[in-house]
Scaffold this active site. Structure first.
Site, PDB file in Angstrom:
ATOM      1  N   ASN A 241      -2.339 -21.457 -14.148  1.00 38.16           N
ATOM      2  CA  ASN A 241      -3.246 -20.450 -13.597  1.00 38.16           C
ATOM      3  C   ASN A 241      -3.158 -19.133 -14.326  1.00 38.16           C
ATOM      4  O   ASN A 241      -2.159 -18.761 -14.907  1.00 38.16           O
ATOM      5  CB  ASN A 241      -2.996 -20.276 -12.101  1.00 38.16           C
ATOM      6  N   CYS A 242      -4.268 -18.444 -14.245  1.00 35.69           N
ATOM      7  CA  CYS A 242      -4.374 -17.127 -14.837  1.00 35.69           C
ATOM      8  C   CYS A 242      -4.744 -16.140 -13.745  1.00 35.69           C
ATOM      9  O   CYS A 242      -5.562 -15.264 -13.946  1.00 35.69           O
ATOM     10  CB  CYS A 242      -5.438 -17.114 -15.915  1.00 35.69           C
ATOM     11  N   VAL A 243      -4.207 -16.334 -12.545  1.00 28.93           N
ATOM     12  CA  VAL A 243      -4.482 -15.359 -11.492  1.00 28.93           C
ATOM     13  C   VAL A 243      -3.790 -14.062 -11.869  1.00 28.93           C
ATOM     14  O   VAL A 243      -2.985 -14.037 -12.795  1.00 28.93           O
ATOM     15  CB  VAL A 243      -4.013 -15.906 -10.135  1.00 28.93           C
TER      16      VAL A 243
END
Lengths: 426, 349
Positions: A241-243
């Site tokens: 993820n690239c949150v």
């Protein structure tokens, strides 16, 4: 299930003609590593760099941080289901390269990737400024979509970490630490008087670019389930993820989950650490209700007295956090939740998007909206110009002199909700 | 380093002028310390010196607040202080209001650190806790020693610009403003310790007390939707391509309003999302997925709704504080009402 972690301290990484570990130095043949990674046809180019603690170096936008590990004995290989075959890990012995990490960067995928400063005020907020980082700058071929781009870089990072880990396969570790989880019946017999504690680990699964993989399974398609804590130490859970950078769990965090470590420290003494329950943070209400029903059902089934719940991300997952807490407390099981705050740049706003009175024991990892000034660095690995658009940046974040004014959100791991850091707020 | 110059504010009672009968005592300034200032001075050792004390009657101050604040400020400024201390006022209401008011004003106008002390129920606490640090004291002057023990070190820290710890550590009343600081132990360890205390039934302190959560009742249904003007408002970050108003991808500081007169469909060439909290791929391919202009246009043509409002409002909900969100909503709602909009479709992500 019992796992021994053999720790091999790495103090420096140097380029050389042969990849090997000697003493506390890792020597790397970078051409060999690059050609090892270039097997993916979606990669246009790879460059390798090293960033050391104290360097006037900025790495951005960072996608993932991974600690190199290798299985020495016991079933399976590290990162099962994603890099190696699916086989249950978490037992035997695993060697770990301590003090270093693989950091992946390159052209931005979305808005969500963050910054690691190796010195200056920003360095105080990220645990990764204290490591010798082997930075893999990975550029995709033209025209691939964002999902393929994300996956390509994710796998390249894992592959690099496994390559480095392999160098330590036959090395005698300086220090060995043992972690053991007993089966339900065994542990009851062994520790009849200790309170039974489980750990509910919430994993970010809001959609592509915000996903977490467990043995290769996209966790948003799974019901909550039970996992041995030592499975995490072998890379059963990896970040996809690239949150927002500040409260995303990198793969490094999953390998070194601090709640797991701190529960193990009291295991058999003050509490009985029964199991880890992993759950997701899907965006649909039905999924949220179903998953929180299941986590509460699983911890009830395990007959625990107390639960620690850790969140990943903010806003939308605040509702999952509160549902988990409320439903578990309703079963008479005591909870402590770990979160972070979005209290506004002035700190005056309400911090979470949801609340419930049963959430009466909260650990906070700090206010991610706090504004921080990052001075210019002598060297930037990656692309500094994305400062204005990453989560936590704003128009004018990047100044002509190379300094950055932005919210703490931009710093990788700054308000980690596994409780990895000392940062907090009141 | 030279000694920190401190000015101390006290009322007529602690100034040893008299009790309630002297509450109309006019402000005066004296060199050095007076009354409780002696104990502060002892506590400071050689790090700080009380260079002046300002005394004013409680009634006199509270009856002439504006004029008195000005006059006192001038008196205080004459001493060229580095630090200002008021009280402690314990549970004395008028004294508490005076201490809070002067301390907050000194901090703001003279730009120097200021500190006061009060009992948690003193009305001065609610009025001034967000403006100035207020040390929590006992309810009467019997707690003077205890109060000074907490106030003196905190005052020195403030004067030296050292980082201020949590309210529990430093003994001040929570300001209501969330401030970051580094704890001694990492979060996971604090969580395990908190859980063990909770399991044993021992006292523990949550690091974030739950707020009173706002629940909004849905409005009554529209009587005749076929006559209604409907507006679209989104926190999904849909903007004209290139994000002309530079709405932040997270923690938005603004919203924007765009004209969609004559636009029947949001195309990938013209619109995109600025939101950094969800997968942007599908919104960028077709922004109607988040902001359904196309469907509402059709409904308008088919007579299912009155019409779509000429403007849409947009921001990003991602990481945006509740306070900012409320502010945007109030401003947007005001315009919508004055533009004669009957109903709003709110879309998120």
């Amino acid at each position: 299930m019992k796992l021994e972690l053999g720790k091999i301290p790495i103090h420096d990484v140097k380029f050389d003609s042969e990849s090997r570990i000697e003493g506390n130095t890792l020597y790397l043949n970078q051409e060999e590593l690059i050609s090892h990674l270039m097997v993916d046809e979606n990669i246009k180019s790879i460059t390798i760099d090293v960033a050391r603690p104290g360097d006037k170096t900025r790495i951005m936008p960072v996608k993932d941080v991974i600690e190199p590990r290798v299985k020495v004995s016991g079933k399976g290989q590290v990162f099962p289901g994603t890099l190696s075959k699916v086989e249950t890990v978490g037992q035997g012995r695993t060697n770990v390269l301590k003090g270093m990490a693989v950091v992946t960067t390159g052209k931005i995928v979305g808005f969500q990737e963050g910054i690691i400063d190796m010195s200056g005020p920003g360095a105080d907020y990220t645990p990764f400024s204290k490591l010798v980082n082997l930075v893999v700058v990975c550029e995709p071929v033209e025209g691939i979509d964002q999902h393929t781009h994300e996956k390509t870089v994710r796998i390249a990072g894992l592959r690099a970490a496994a390559y480095l880990g392999n160098l330590a396969k036959d090395i005698e570790a300086e220090e060995i630490e043992t972690y053991e989880t007993y089966t339900v019946k065994e542990s009851m017999e062994k520790f009849p008087d200790l309170p039974r504690v489980a750990y509910v680990l919430m994993l970010q699964t809001q959609g592509l670019l915000h996903d977490t993989y467990v043995y290769g399974v996209d966790m948003k398609h799974s019901l909550p389930t039970i996992i041995y804590p030592t499975e995490l130490m072998d890379g059963a859970i990896i970040s996809g993820n690239c949150v927002s950078a500040c409260d995303k769990n990198t793969t490094y965090h999953h390998l070194n989950n601090p709640v797991v470590e701190d529960l193990f420290k009291k295991h058999g003494k003050e509490l009985n650490f029964v199991a880890v329950v992993i759950t997701n943070e899907n965006v649909y209400l039905d999924d949220k209700e179903r998953s929180s029903d299941w986590t509460s059902k699983l911890v009830e089934f395990l007959d625990v007295d107390g639960v620690i719940i850790s969140q990943e991300g903010f806003g939308n997952p605040d509702t999952d956090l509160i549902m988990n807490c409320k439903k578990i407390e309703a079963k008479g099981i005591k909870t402590v939740i770990i979160t972070d705050e979005y209290a506004g740049r002035d700190g005056a706003s309400q911090s979470l998007a949801d609340a419930d009175e049963s959430a009466n024991a909260v650990v906070t990892a700090g206010n991610a909206n706090m504004v921080i000034e990052l001075p210019p660095m002598d060297k930037v690995i990656g692309y500094q110009e994305v400062a204005d658009v990453i989560a936590g940046g704003f128009a004018g974040s990047l100044k002509p002199d190379g300094s950055i004014t932005a919210e703490l959100q931009v710093i990788v791991g700054a308000t980690n909700e596994l409780g990895f850091n000392k940062l907090s707020a009141r | 380093m030279s000694k920190i110059r401190v000015v101390h504010y006290i009322n007529q009672f602690f100034g040893q002028i008299g009790g309630e009968e002297k509450a109309d005592h006019k402000p005066e300034a004296r060199e050095g310390f007076v009354g409780p200032g002696m104990a502060f001075q002892a506590s400071f050792k050689d790090k700080a010196e009380i260079v002046g004390t300002v005394i004013c009657g409680d009634s006199y101050f509270n009856e002439n607040i504006e004029a008195e604040t000005e006059e006192l400020l001038t008196m205080i400024e004459t001493f060229k202080p580095d630090l200002f201390i008021a009280g402690p006022a314990f549970n004395a209401g008028r004294y508490g209001m005076a201490c809070g008011s002067i301390a907050a004003t000194v901090k703001e106008k003279l730009g120097i650190p200021a500190l006061t002390g009060m009992y948690v129920e003193n009305p001065g606490v609610d009025s001034f806790k967000s403006k100035v640090h207020i040390v929590s004291t006992k309810d009467s002057a019997a707690g003077m020693r205890d109060a000074i023990k907490k106030m003196a070190p905190l005052a020195l820290k403030l004067a030296l610009g050292e980082p201020i710890g949590s309210p529990e550590e430093e003994g001040y009343i929570p300001t209501g403003i969330r401030v970051n600081f580094f704890e001694e132990k990492r979060g996971s360890e604090r969580a395990v310790e908190m859980l063990l205390k909770k399991l044993k039934g021992e006292e523990f302190t949550t690091e974030y007390p739950m707020p009173d959560f706002d629940r909004v009742d849905p409005s009554p249904a529209i009587k005749d939707i076929t006559k209604a003007t409907i507006a679209l408002v989104t926190s999904g970050g849909i903007v004209p391509k290139g994000n002309p108003d530079r709405i932040e991808s997270s923690s938005a500081s603004k919203y924007a309003k765009y004209d969609i007169e004559g636009i029947d469909d949001l195309t990938a060439e013209e619109y995109e999302t600025a939101h950094g909290g969800y997968d942007p791929v599908y919104a960028n391919k077709d922004a109607d997925r988040v902001l359904p202009v196309d469907v509402l246009r059709e409904f308008g043509k088919e007579g299912k709704i009155g019409k779509l409002h000429r403007y849409f409002y947009t921001t990003t909900g991602n990481g945006t504080s509740v306070a900012n969100a409320k502010k945007f909503a109030a401003a947007i709602a005001k315009e919508l009402v004055s533009d004669g909009v009957d109903a709003v479709i709110l879309t998120s992500t």
